[in-house]
Design a protein around this motif. Structure first.
Motif, PDB file in Angstrom:
ATOM      1  N   ASP A 114     -22.928 -35.367 -21.603  1.00 29.07           N
ATOM      2  CA  ASP A 114     -23.035 -34.477 -22.772  1.00 29.07           C
ATOM      3  C   ASP A 114     -22.152 -33.228 -22.653  1.00 29.07           C
ATOM      4  OD1 ASP A 114     -24.467 -32.958 -21.016  1.00 29.07           O
ATOM      5  OD2 ASP A 114     -26.403 -33.181 -22.037  1.00 29.07           O
ATOM      6  N   VAL A 116     -18.900 -33.603 -22.420  1.00 27.26           N
ATOM      7  CA  VAL A 116     -17.590 -34.074 -22.879  1.00 27.26           C
ATOM      8  C   VAL A 116     -17.238 -33.508 -24.260  1.00 27.26           C
ATOM      9  CG1 VAL A 116     -16.414 -36.163 -23.726  1.00 27.26           C
ATOM     10  CG2 VAL A 116     -17.558 -36.169 -21.491  1.00 27.26           C
ATOM     11  N   HIS A 117     -16.010 -32.982 -24.377  1.00 23.74           N
ATOM     12  CA  HIS A 117     -15.483 -32.519 -25.674  1.00 23.74           C
ATOM     13  C   HIS A 117     -16.448 -31.646 -26.465  1.00 23.74           C
ATOM     14  CE1 HIS A 117     -12.188 -35.842 -25.853  1.00 23.74           C
ATOM     15  NE2 HIS A 117     -11.989 -34.939 -24.919  1.00 23.74           N
ATOM     16  N   ARG A 118     -16.925 -30.607 -25.805  1.00 23.58           N
ATOM     17  CA  ARG A 118     -17.711 -29.602 -26.504  1.00 23.58           C
ATOM     18  C   ARG A 118     -16.999 -28.283 -26.320  1.00 23.58           C
ATOM     19  NH1 ARG A 118     -23.756 -30.275 -24.518  1.00 23.58           N
ATOM     20  NH2 ARG A 118     -23.683 -28.029 -24.881  1.00 23.58           N
ATOM     21  N   ASP A 119     -17.104 -27.412 -27.317  1.00 21.76           N
ATOM     22  CA  ASP A 119     -16.358 -26.164 -27.158  1.00 21.76           C
ATOM     23  C   ASP A 119     -17.255 -24.996 -26.748  1.00 21.76           C
ATOM     24  OD1 ASP A 119     -17.520 -25.511 -29.518  1.00 21.76           O
ATOM     25  OD2 ASP A 119     -15.662 -25.073 -30.590  1.00 21.76           O
ATOM     26  N   HIS A 122     -18.013 -26.083 -20.723  1.00 19.64           N
ATOM     27  CA  HIS A 122     -16.917 -26.872 -20.173  1.00 19.64           C
ATOM     28  C   HIS A 122     -17.348 -27.563 -18.877  1.00 19.64           C
ATOM     29  CE1 HIS A 122     -12.894 -27.853 -18.623  1.00 19.64           C
ATOM     30  NE2 HIS A 122     -12.479 -27.700 -19.872  1.00 19.64           N
TER      31      HIS A 122
ATOM     32  N   HIS B 175     -10.472 -23.366 -30.780  1.00 20.94           N
ATOM     33  CA  HIS B 175     -11.549 -24.335 -31.027  1.00 20.94           C
ATOM     34  C   HIS B 175     -11.021 -25.576 -31.748  1.00 20.94           C
ATOM     35  CE1 HIS B 175     -14.578 -21.832 -29.298  1.00 20.94           C
ATOM     36  NE2 HIS B 175     -14.282 -20.825 -30.091  1.00 20.94           N
ATOM     37  N   GLU B 176      -9.887 -26.067 -31.272  1.00 21.47           N
ATOM     38  CA  GLU B 176      -9.304 -27.315 -31.794  1.00 21.47           C
ATOM     39  C   GLU B 176      -9.118 -27.287 -33.315  1.00 21.47           C
ATOM     40  OE1 GLU B 176     -11.924 -27.571 -29.270  1.00 21.47           O
ATOM     41  OE2 GLU B 176     -10.195 -27.567 -27.957  1.00 21.47           O
ATOM     42  N   ARG B 364     -22.562 -39.319 -30.978  1.00 14.47           N
ATOM     43  CA  ARG B 364     -23.666 -39.180 -30.033  1.00 14.47           C
ATOM     44  C   ARG B 364     -24.837 -38.495 -30.715  1.00 14.47           C
ATOM     45  NH1 ARG B 364     -20.227 -35.269 -25.978  1.00 14.47           N
ATOM     46  NH2 ARG B 364     -19.472 -33.825 -27.562  1.00 14.47           N
ATOM     47  N   GLU B 366     -26.172 -35.679 -30.648  1.00 13.84           N
ATOM     48  CA  GLU B 366     -26.090 -34.276 -31.086  1.00 13.84           C
ATOM     49  C   GLU B 366     -25.063 -34.058 -32.198  1.00 13.84           C
ATOM     50  OE1 GLU B 366     -24.976 -35.143 -27.960  1.00 13.84           O
ATOM     51  OE2 GLU B 366     -26.797 -34.887 -26.786  1.00 13.84           O
TER      52      GLU B 366
END
Lengths: 417, 417
Positions: A114, A116-119, A122, B175-176, B364, B366
């Motif tokens: 969980d 992975v790829h969250r802003d 990290h 933030h991408e 996922r 969330e």
């Protein structure tokens, strides 16, 4: 993951006492990794480093054998001043790391999916916490932690996350410490490079044969990639750190274009740059192929560059400086009124996308590094003009008797009329 | 660089008024890039950003068409709050950038060659100075500069060099931002994805046919890579952001192993993950091939996962949340006592090594993002067990009527007896 073969270029079966006694086959026996780690820890001691955070996948492979396409997610190896390193990776990769990494399972740590790829959080937060918890990192005023601050795949966000957990320790730049240890190749590594060279030669022969008027660029690339994977002499090919590049026609004046589905045209030149790869060791090779009668400017450029290549290879002897090799080339082509702005080569060995260069020695006028037996270089002479270009290269190994070419493909301009 | 073709999936010839009136052919007409830049600047305005420093090569390609294997060296696009962006790259790449980038030459800036691979100075020093000089970056107390702090190829050293020139401005995380603009694909982009799907289908058929007892893994990869470059229906294949992965036998329990030169063995399963690629747009696809009678655990796992895939695809409709798609899968396989820790998919589109994921939406529990027409996903169901594994996937496009598969390859376990 690799074939067991008794030849020097094959793979020694490694009974790894430090991975729980399981029998694995790896490209190198355990003692090779032990020696590499000792060399890195010796350099760390010279610089009084408490720990080194290694992110470059080529350095991970060098130090542990770890080899998977997992570097698009945060991962690192933490090497302490003494004792054994620990690997940190995404959970799904950590669980299978022991198939390639010469590390016992309890020194491989997987961060939860969980992250992975969250802003908002990290993976390097988790990694820092776990590394501090197990003591492979210490956050004290006398701790000096080096990180690979210019490695591909170490992002500023990851760096800042790590930094936030090291309030007391000094965080310093590794200055490519592991890369510099890699510069001189062991005999086992040299054997891998020679296999890579055999593959490169075979692949370039197929590329040159495939370049014909009317064929699409992608048709030629299909044959190149086929040959790259097949390898040579029953030893399989590995994936190159850079895909085949073949700028053609007007675009041959720019070096890093890949390919299109346009057909090759009568009278146009194509510069082909590719590599043979075996167990991640790369032998790159470039040639320029012209379909038809070459224009005079291309022909004369190629002749001057051939003379320059001969001079450069003759200068690439143990004891010479990198700058001497550059000077031999530059002074030769200067006699023909030619000048090349960029470096004429760089150190090679292990490579991962996006670069097969080692990011250490560059053959240019400022390079003071002294050449030693066991160093390897890609001497690449790219003359990128406005609207046309010429490119040729050789991968070489520095031996007692001078530069030894890893491939044997005719030099100069390749003319197909 | 690209073929001119009147079909929607082909390339429109683009007379680019903003690159000096030269006729170039690019994958998209100029108005496509104009619309993309406007969308990015609109998001920038919402966040009161003065400038955005774009490093991700997929974002560079999205905003300008710039496409070369030059991302192993520092490079970036600086997008101002209004007005035109500027590209900064290594000198040798800058000079040919206009072959692919929809930018006039005077908005492309090349840093000198002697900045390459040095540890005392970084190209981002030069880039920051030049960007300030031409005014595309401003260092004032009210300036807010966003950088892509988790992009591949933006190193901490580069970030710190940029930071050192922006003493007054606020440096914030993007933030991408561009990645999130990319999530909904235009019709032209959807056409590219459909071509990529046709290529992926053809390549997977060749991979499945090639997997036979006694053949080496690298022999199968050779055929896969050959087919990936050839493409489909005369439209060429492009290089994938990830090389073919085919963990086999015991290692099928780990997802990201590439290949070896070991032969395929009777009774073993191989998970194959690959992509079809057209003009950098990716359609990934995974299947599991077993040579001989599958063990019961593999067979029953595959059946449960097939049912889960059907449920996930049925749930992937406009208006659903990412979490709904995950729930549909998770609740289905739970009935068979199965559980998957990791996400079951992610947004796809443009990809550059080392990742074909867009780094935005993850399917996922969330994930709150609401699915819209024009989004595309790789729904990947990898069940990685200890010593074995099963993997299957579909690339889909979200349409008015629900998930549209980009390939048509039989699902479930592929048994070759």
């Amino acid at each position: 993951m690799s074939r067991i073969d008794p030849t020097p270029s094959g793979i020694a079966p490694a009974t790894a006492p430090d991975d729980g006694g399981e029998l694995r086959s790896r490209p190198f026996p355990v003692e090779e990794y032990t020696a590499r780690r000792a060399a890195v820890q010796a350099r760390m001691a010279e610089r009084s480093l408490s720990a080194l955070v290694v992110v470059d996948p080529a350095n991970l492979y060098y130090l542990t054998g770890y080899n998977a396409w997992s570097f698009y997610m945060p991962q690192c190896l933490v090497v302490p001043a003494s004792g054994e390193p620990h690997l940190f990776a995404r959970s799904m990769d950590a669980q299978g790391a022991h198939y390639t990494a010469c590390l016992p399972r309890d020194r491989v740590h997987g961060y939860p999916e969980d992250l992975v790829h969250r802003d908002d959080v990290h993976p390097f937060d988790w990694i820092a916490r776990r590394a501090l918890e197990i003591g492979v990192l210490t956050d004290s005023a006398d701790a000096v932690v080096a990180t690979e601050t210019d490695a591909h795949f170490f992002s500023p966000r990851g760096f800042l996350a790590l930094h936030s957990h090291l309030g007391r320790a000094s965080l310093v730049d590794s200055h490519e410490l592991v890369n510099w240890v890699r510069v001189v190749k062991s005999e086992r590594e040299q054997a891998k490079l020679r296999v890579a060279g055999e593959i490169a030669q075979r692949v370039m022969e197929i590329a040159v044969a495939g370049i014909e008027v009317g064929r699409r660029q992608c048709d030629v690339v299909a044959e190149i990639q086929h040959a790259q994977a097949l390898g040579a002499h029953q030893l399989g090919g590995d994936y190159p750190a850079i895909v085949p590049m073949l700028p053609t026609g007007e675009t041959a004046g720019t070096p890093h274009l890949t390919w299109s589905d346009l057909p090759l045209v009568q009278g146009e030149a194509t510069t082909v740059e590719l590599a043979g790869v075996h167990h991640r060791y790369h032998a790159p090779l470039a040639r320029t192929v012209v379909l038809g009668r070459p224009p005079e400017r291309l022909r004369s450029c190629a002749e001057a560059v051939s003379e320059g290549m001969a001079a450069a290879l003759a200068a690439a002897r143990p004891g010479a400086q990198g700058s001497d090799v550059h000077h031999a080339f530059a002074s030769t082509i200067a006699r023909y009124g030619l000048h090349k702005e960029s470096r004429i080569g760089y150190s090679i060995g292990i490579g991962y996308p996006p670069d097969w260069g080692e990011r250490t020695v560059s053959l240019r006028s400022e390079e003071k590094t002294v050449l030693q037996v066991g160093m390897a270089f890609h001497v690449i002479l790219g003359m990128w003009m406005d609207g046309w270009g010429y490119e040729t290269s050789e991968s070489i190994l520095v031996t007692e008797s001078g530069a030894d070419r890893l491939t044997d493909v005719p030099g100069g301009l390749t003319v197909k009329e």
